[in-house]
Enzyme design. Structure first.
Site, PDB file in Angstrom:
ATOM      1  N   LYS A 170       0.830  -1.233   0.000  1.00 56.24           N
ATOM      2  CA  LYS A 170       0.000   0.000   0.000  1.00 56.24           C
ATOM      3  C   LYS A 170       0.852   1.266   0.000  1.00 56.24           C
ATOM      4  CE  LYS A 170      -2.364  -0.107   3.852  1.00 56.24           C
ATOM      5  NZ  LYS A 170      -3.338   0.102   4.946  1.00 56.24           N
ATOM      6  N   LYS A 188       6.392   1.381   2.366  1.00 55.47           N
ATOM      7  CA  LYS A 188       7.330   1.604   3.473  1.00 55.47           C
ATOM      8  C   LYS A 188       6.989   0.648   4.610  1.00 55.47           C
ATOM      9  CE  LYS A 188       4.655   5.662   4.941  1.00 55.47           C
ATOM     10  NZ  LYS A 188       4.655   7.104   5.110  1.00 55.47           N
TER      11      LYS A 188
HETATM   12  N1  C2G Z   1      -7.296   8.523  10.240  1.00 58.40           N
HETATM   13  C1  C2G Z   1      -8.036   9.610  10.660  1.00 58.40           C
HETATM   14  N2  C2G Z   1      -7.406  10.751  11.015  1.00 58.40           N
HETATM   15  C2  C2G Z   1      -6.050  10.837  10.965  1.00 58.40           C
HETATM   16  C3  C2G Z   1      -5.286   9.731  10.552  1.00 58.40           C
HETATM   17  C4  C2G Z   1      -5.936   8.567  10.188  1.00 58.40           C
HETATM   18  O1  C2G Z   1      -9.282   9.548  10.714  1.00 58.40           O
HETATM   19  N3  C2G Z   1      -5.461  12.010  11.325  1.00 58.40           N
HETATM   20  C5  C2G Z   1      -8.020   7.300   9.845  1.00 58.40           C
HETATM   21  C6  C2G Z   1      -7.800   6.933   8.382  1.00 58.40           C
HETATM   22  O2  C2G Z   1      -8.670   7.691   7.549  1.00 58.40           O
HETATM   23  C7  C2G Z   1      -8.161   5.449   8.397  1.00 58.40           C
HETATM   24  C8  C2G Z   1      -7.679   4.999   9.791  1.00 58.40           C
HETATM   25  O3  C2G Z   1      -7.532   6.196  10.578  1.00 58.40           O
HETATM   26  O4  C2G Z   1      -9.567   5.282   8.302  1.00 58.40           O
HETATM   27  C9  C2G Z   1      -6.358   4.255   9.733  1.00 58.40           C
HETATM   28  O5  C2G Z   1      -5.422   5.072   9.061  1.00 58.40           O
HETATM   29  P1  C2G Z   1      -4.169   4.344   8.360  1.00 58.40           P
HETATM   30  O6  C2G Z   1      -3.509   3.446   9.328  1.00 58.40           O
HETATM   31  O7  C2G Z   1      -3.374   5.395   7.641  1.00 58.40           O
HETATM   32  O8  C2G Z   1      -4.910   3.409   7.330  1.00 58.40           O
HETATM   33  P2  C2G Z   1      -4.863   3.441   5.724  1.00 58.40           P
HETATM   34  O9  C2G Z   1      -3.472   3.374   5.272  1.00 58.40           O
HETATM   35  O10 C2G Z   1      -5.723   4.547   5.313  1.00 58.40           O
HETATM   36  O11 C2G Z   1      -5.510   2.000   5.411  1.00 58.40           O
HETATM   37  O12 C2G Z   1      -8.048  -1.028   2.819  1.00 58.40           O
HETATM   38  C10 C2G Z   1      -8.041   0.230   3.479  1.00 58.40           C
HETATM   39  C11 C2G Z   1      -6.663   0.579   3.979  1.00 58.40           C
HETATM   40  O13 C2G Z   1      -6.078  -0.500   4.689  1.00 58.40           O
HETATM   41  C12 C2G Z   1      -6.742   1.813   4.863  1.00 58.40           C
END
Ligand code: C2G
Length: 132
Positions: free
Chosen positions: A44, A47
């Site tokens: 995704k 990293k």
């Molecule tokens: N999030 C949020 N506010 C932030 C940071 C993150 O609401 N300041 C939310 C993201 O929108 C997501 C969740 O927290 O819904 C997890 O964020 P990530 O770990 O960055 O997940 P992501 O890479 O978006 O993975 O198949 C879907 C993916 O696996 C989503």
């Protein structure tokens, strides 16, 4: 019982993640989190996670809003998960706006995009720590 699902990497767990999980749980009584595996996260985001899958899973399982953590191995498993876990609501941050609308056509779940918590991200944390 209304069942909710969300997906993410949740590395370096912070209050933006917690806000999302809290709001997701408000849609029902049982929250499943599809936690990206280390390999899928590499696919995704290209990293490595700071915390590996087992540590990220341990952190999520300690959160009162989370009822079950399952591995997210690929983009395609959402339909299967929604059917397998009898999910009523799919919830994710609005950085994914519209990306998962198809789930409303292929499953019985409703899709919800929630506003991200502003001014917090891993990038910001790392930048601040470096004194940027
Ligand atoms: N999030 C949020 N506010 C932030 C940071 C993150 O609401 N300041 C939310 C993201 O929108 C997501 C969740 O927290 O819904 C997890 O964020 P990530 O770990 O960055 O997940 P992501 O890479 O978006 O993975 O198949 C879907 C993916 O696996 C989503």
């Amino acid at each position: 019982m209304r069942r909710v699902i969300t997906y993410g990497t949740f590395d370096l767990l912070h209050y933006g993640h917690i806000n999302l999980l809290k709001r997701a749980k408000e849609y029902g009584d049982y929250l499943v989190v599809g936690l990206s595996t280390d390999e899928f996260n590499m696919q995704k985001k290209n990293k490595k996670c700071y915390f590996d899958y087992e540590k990220r899973k341990q952190l999520l399982e300690a959160i009162r809003y989370v009822d079950l953590v399952i591995p997210e191995n690929n983009w395609e498993q959402k339909e299967r998960d929604i059917k397998l876990y009898q999910i009523d609501d799919f919830v994710i941050g609005d950085d994914w706006q519209s990306k998962f609308d198809y789930l409303e056509d292929t499953t019985d779940a409703k899709v919800h995009y929630l506003p991200r918590t502003p001014r917090i991200s891993i990038t910001k944390i790392l930048g601040d720590l470096k004194g940027n």
